[in-house]
Design an enzyme around this catalytic site. Structure first.
Site, PDB file in Angstrom:
ATOM      1  N   ASP A 192      -1.904  10.779  -1.822  1.00 52.63           N
ATOM      2  CA  ASP A 192      -2.324   9.733  -2.768  1.00 52.63           C
ATOM      3  C   ASP A 192      -2.677  10.306  -4.125  1.00 52.63           C
ATOM      4  O   ASP A 192      -2.638   9.613  -5.143  1.00 52.63           O
ATOM      5  CB  ASP A 192      -3.517   8.954  -2.214  1.00 52.63           C
ATOM      6  CG  ASP A 192      -3.030   7.950  -1.196  1.00 52.63           C
ATOM      7  OD1 ASP A 192      -2.817   8.339  -0.042  1.00 52.63           O
ATOM      8  OD2 ASP A 192      -2.796   6.795  -1.586  1.00 52.63           O
ATOM      9  N   GLN A 235      -1.907   2.314  10.091  1.00 54.41           N
ATOM     10  CA  GLN A 235      -0.631   2.329   9.353  1.00 54.41           C
ATOM     11  C   GLN A 235       0.455   3.080  10.116  1.00 54.41           C
ATOM     12  O   GLN A 235       1.633   2.788   9.980  1.00 54.41           O
ATOM     13  CB  GLN A 235      -0.809   2.976   7.969  1.00 54.41           C
ATOM     14  CG  GLN A 235      -1.632   2.167   6.994  1.00 54.41           C
ATOM     15  CD  GLN A 235      -3.079   2.601   6.994  1.00 54.41           C
ATOM     16  OE1 GLN A 235      -3.620   2.986   8.024  1.00 54.41           O
ATOM     17  NE2 GLN A 235      -3.728   2.530   5.861  1.00 54.41           N
ATOM     18  N   ARG A 276      -7.767  -0.141  -6.469  1.00 53.87           N
ATOM     19  CA  ARG A 276      -8.094   0.911  -5.475  1.00 53.87           C
ATOM     20  C   ARG A 276      -8.283   2.224  -6.245  1.00 53.87           C
ATOM     21  O   ARG A 276      -7.564   2.477  -7.208  1.00 53.87           O
ATOM     22  CB  ARG A 276      -6.986   1.053  -4.429  1.00 53.87           C
ATOM     23  CG  ARG A 276      -6.860  -0.159  -3.511  1.00 53.87           C
ATOM     24  CD  ARG A 276      -5.852   0.092  -2.398  1.00 53.87           C
ATOM     25  NE  ARG A 276      -6.367   0.991  -1.383  1.00 53.87           N
ATOM     26  CZ  ARG A 276      -5.615   1.469  -0.383  1.00 53.87           C
ATOM     27  NH1 ARG A 276      -4.340   1.150  -0.297  1.00 53.87           N
ATOM     28  NH2 ARG A 276      -6.139   2.274   0.526  1.00 53.87           N
ATOM     29  N   ARG A 302       0.877  -1.183   0.000  1.00 56.87           N
ATOM     30  CA  ARG A 302       0.000   0.000   0.000  1.00 56.87           C
ATOM     31  C   ARG A 302       0.906   1.223   0.000  1.00 56.87           C
ATOM     32  O   ARG A 302       2.120   1.112   0.082  1.00 56.87           O
ATOM     33  CB  ARG A 302      -1.012  -0.008   1.162  1.00 56.87           C
ATOM     34  CG  ARG A 302      -0.701  -0.756   2.402  1.00 56.87           C
ATOM     35  CD  ARG A 302       0.343  -0.140   3.272  1.00 56.87           C
ATOM     36  NE  ARG A 302       0.120   1.282   3.463  1.00 56.87           N
ATOM     37  CZ  ARG A 302       1.064   2.149   3.702  1.00 56.87           C
ATOM     38  NH1 ARG A 302       2.327   1.766   3.785  1.00 56.87           N
ATOM     39  NH2 ARG A 302       0.795   3.422   3.865  1.00 56.87           N
ATOM     40  N   GLY A 303       0.259   2.389  -0.078  1.00 58.22           N
ATOM     41  CA  GLY A 303       1.031   3.621  -0.248  1.00 58.22           C
ATOM     42  C   GLY A 303       1.142   3.906  -1.736  1.00 58.22           C
ATOM     43  O   GLY A 303       1.430   2.999  -2.536  1.00 58.22           O
ATOM     44  N   ASN A 345      -5.203  12.446   0.958  1.00 53.98           N
ATOM     45  CA  ASN A 345      -4.320  11.564   1.724  1.00 53.98           C
ATOM     46  C   ASN A 345      -5.185  10.846   2.758  1.00 53.98           C
ATOM     47  O   ASN A 345      -6.391  11.097   2.864  1.00 53.98           O
ATOM     48  CB  ASN A 345      -3.193  12.373   2.378  1.00 53.98           C
ATOM     49  CG  ASN A 345      -2.107  11.474   2.930  1.00 53.98           C
ATOM     50  OD1 ASN A 345      -1.586  10.609   2.226  1.00 53.98           O
ATOM     51  ND2 ASN A 345      -1.751  11.644   4.193  1.00 53.98           N
ATOM     52  N   LYS A 346      -4.564   9.948   3.500  1.00 52.57           N
ATOM     53  CA  LYS A 346      -5.283   9.100   4.449  1.00 52.57           C
ATOM     54  C   LYS A 346      -6.266   9.905   5.302  1.00 52.57           C
ATOM     55  O   LYS A 346      -5.949  11.004   5.748  1.00 52.57           O
ATOM     56  CB  LYS A 346      -4.253   8.388   5.336  1.00 52.57           C
ATOM     57  CG  LYS A 346      -4.783   7.410   6.351  1.00 52.57           C
ATOM     58  CD  LYS A 346      -5.745   6.387   5.804  1.00 52.57           C
ATOM     59  CE  LYS A 346      -5.214   5.610   4.618  1.00 52.57           C
ATOM     60  NZ  LYS A 346      -6.268   4.821   3.939  1.00 52.57           N
TER      61      LYS A 346
HETATM   62  O1  MRU Z   1      -4.491   3.278   2.485  1.00 48.03           O
HETATM   63  P1  MRU Z   1      -3.015   3.444   2.340  1.00 48.03           P
HETATM   64  O2  MRU Z   1      -2.242   2.854   3.460  1.00 48.03           O
HETATM   65  O3  MRU Z   1      -2.517   2.994   0.990  1.00 48.03           O
HETATM   66  O4  MRU Z   1      -2.818   5.015   2.401  1.00 48.03           O
HETATM   67  C1  MRU Z   1      -1.522   5.525   2.273  1.00 48.03           C
HETATM   68  C2  MRU Z   1      -1.440   6.978   2.473  1.00 48.03           C
HETATM   69  O5  MRU Z   1      -2.409   7.668   2.703  1.00 48.03           O
HETATM   70  C3  MRU Z   1      -0.085   7.579   2.274  1.00 48.03           C
HETATM   71  O6  MRU Z   1       0.057   8.711   3.062  1.00 48.03           O
HETATM   72  C4  MRU Z   1       0.088   7.955   0.791  1.00 48.03           C
HETATM   73  O7  MRU Z   1      -0.165   6.873  -0.035  1.00 48.03           O
HETATM   74  C5  MRU Z   1       1.431   8.474   0.520  1.00 48.03           C
HETATM   75  S1  MRU Z   1       2.628   7.190   0.506  1.00 48.03           S
HETATM   76  C6  MRU Z   1       4.138   7.849   0.280  1.00 48.03           C
END
Ligand code: MRU
Length: 365
Positions: free
Chosen positions: A249, A208, A95, A54-55, A259-260
């Site tokens: 993201d 996370q 996703r 993920r990320g 972002n998250k």
């Molecule tokens: O749901 P995730 O764990 O994929 O979300 C990740 C994030 O929100 C990160 O902050 C984002 O992808 C940047 S990763 C360098």
């Protein structure tokens, strides 16, 4: 970065067998450190969807390897081009929010477009997937170089006292190939012996921050403290945060950032407390086709069970427990939008710029 004192990256091609892709399975961290193998293009879809990887940057690289594996699979398909297009459509859907996913799939498909036979597709796809991986690796390193100057400046203004940085979710090396985005300046400051301390938001519901960011910072020896998501505002009011750095993201051309979930609230609290709020991202995370984050970025809604159930370790076993009444309805929004007006600057591999279209365009020219 280091795991038990040994350098690792998140995903790599086997040196002796180029059909084999290895990756760190993030679903079981920090309780188990497991390296697994991605065998097929469908695996890449499953890994992204399940969040084994993920990320945003890592999702993109996994998708690129997925397309490469689809080219290998196409050798035994009656209609290789049709098969490839089907697998590309599947991976693209894994996703919705991180734009790196469609960006990487489109880039791979464009490269392969003129290859008629599977053998030619493979010859083109393999180096392109490796190139995307290498570019993400270099981008993370350069984000660190640029972001380091921000941390160095704060450290100088504080006469060498500890710089306290708050981060949300995991925008660390686990979310990329190495170094991370938000964490890259932190690792580089730490390696230069600038005293830093990281406030790690736990980042419900998948945790996370608590599971991944805390683990990777700990493995590298970076001082950090895990806090519940709602503590950020309080510690900012108490003067315990000098700087916020998060990942992204998807960033629109006008500088809005998805972002998250919870990032927006941190940006609001940072603004209210006059704390710089930076977003670190590779240019591959910018979606130049859209302008308004709130109106145009699709926000992932995930399985409600991620909110209902908490996972942890007990008696050496990973266990799940339900934490809310069985009958209560649940919403599980994965991301939110930090509007550009709340963002002090974007830290990219090309340098730092304001979260504004004119500055973003100038930077990438
Ligand atoms: O749901 P995730 O764990 O994929 O979300 C990740 C994030 O929100 C990160 O902050 C984002 O992808 C940047 S990763 C360098």
């Amino acid at each position: 970065m280091l795991v038990n004192g040994r350098p690792y990256q998140t995903i790599w091609m086997d040196e002796s067998d180029q059909d084999r892709i290895h990756y760190i399975n993030q679903e079981v961290l920090p309780f188990e450190f497991k390296i697994e193998e991605m065998h097929s293009s469908s695996d890449s879809y499953d890994m992204i969807r399940r969040m084994n990887v993920r990320g945003a940057p890592l999702i993109g690289v996994t998708a690129a390897f997925g397309i490469y594996l689809a080219c290998l699979e196409a050798k035994t398909q009656p209609e290789p081009q049709v098969y490839l297009r089907e697998q590309a459509a599947l991976i693209r859907e894994a996703r919705p929010t991180a734009v790196n996913l469609s960006w990487a799939v489109d880039r791979m498909m464009k490269k392969i477009a003129n290859a008629a036979k599977p053998e030619h597709m493979i010859m083109v796809a393999r180096p392109e997937a490796l190139k995307i991986r290498e570019e993400e690796l270099q981008a993370s390193y350069m984000i660190g170089q640029h972001g380091l100057e921000i941390i160095r400046g704060i450290s100088e203004r504080k006469n060498g006292k500890v710089v306290n940085i708050l981060t949300h979710c995991n925008a660390g090396w686990l979310a990329c190939i190495d170094y991370g985005t938000a964490t890259s300046p932190i690792y580089q400051a730490f390696d230069e012996q600038i005293p830093v301390h990281v406030w790690v938001d736990e980042t419900r519901p998948r945790n996370q921050g608590a599971r991944l960011t805390a683990w990777e910072l700990g493995q590298h020896g970076v001082p950090h403290t895990v806090i519940v998501d709602n503590a950020g505002g309080h510690i900012m009011q108490k003067g315990l945060v000098d700087l916020v750095i998060t990942g992204s993201d998807r960033t629109t051309r006008s500088g809005d950032v998805a972002n998250k979930i919870g990032t927006y609230l941190k940006a609001l609290a940072a603004r209210d407390n006059d704390i710089p709020f930076y977003v670190a991202l590779p240019v591959s995370t910018i979606d130049f086709t859209i302008d308004s984050g709130i109106e145009e970025i699709p926000i992932e809604e995930r399985d409600p069970d991620e909110v209902r159930v908490m996972e942890g370790i007990s008696d050496g076993k990973i266990q799940s427990v339900r934490i809310i009444p069985e009958e209560s309805p649940v919403s599980n929004y994965g991301f939110d939008i930090a509007p550009s007006r709340l963002i002090t600057g974007l830290i990219t591999e090309k340098g730092i710029c304001g979260a504004r279209e004119s500055e973003i365009m100038k930077l990438i020219d």
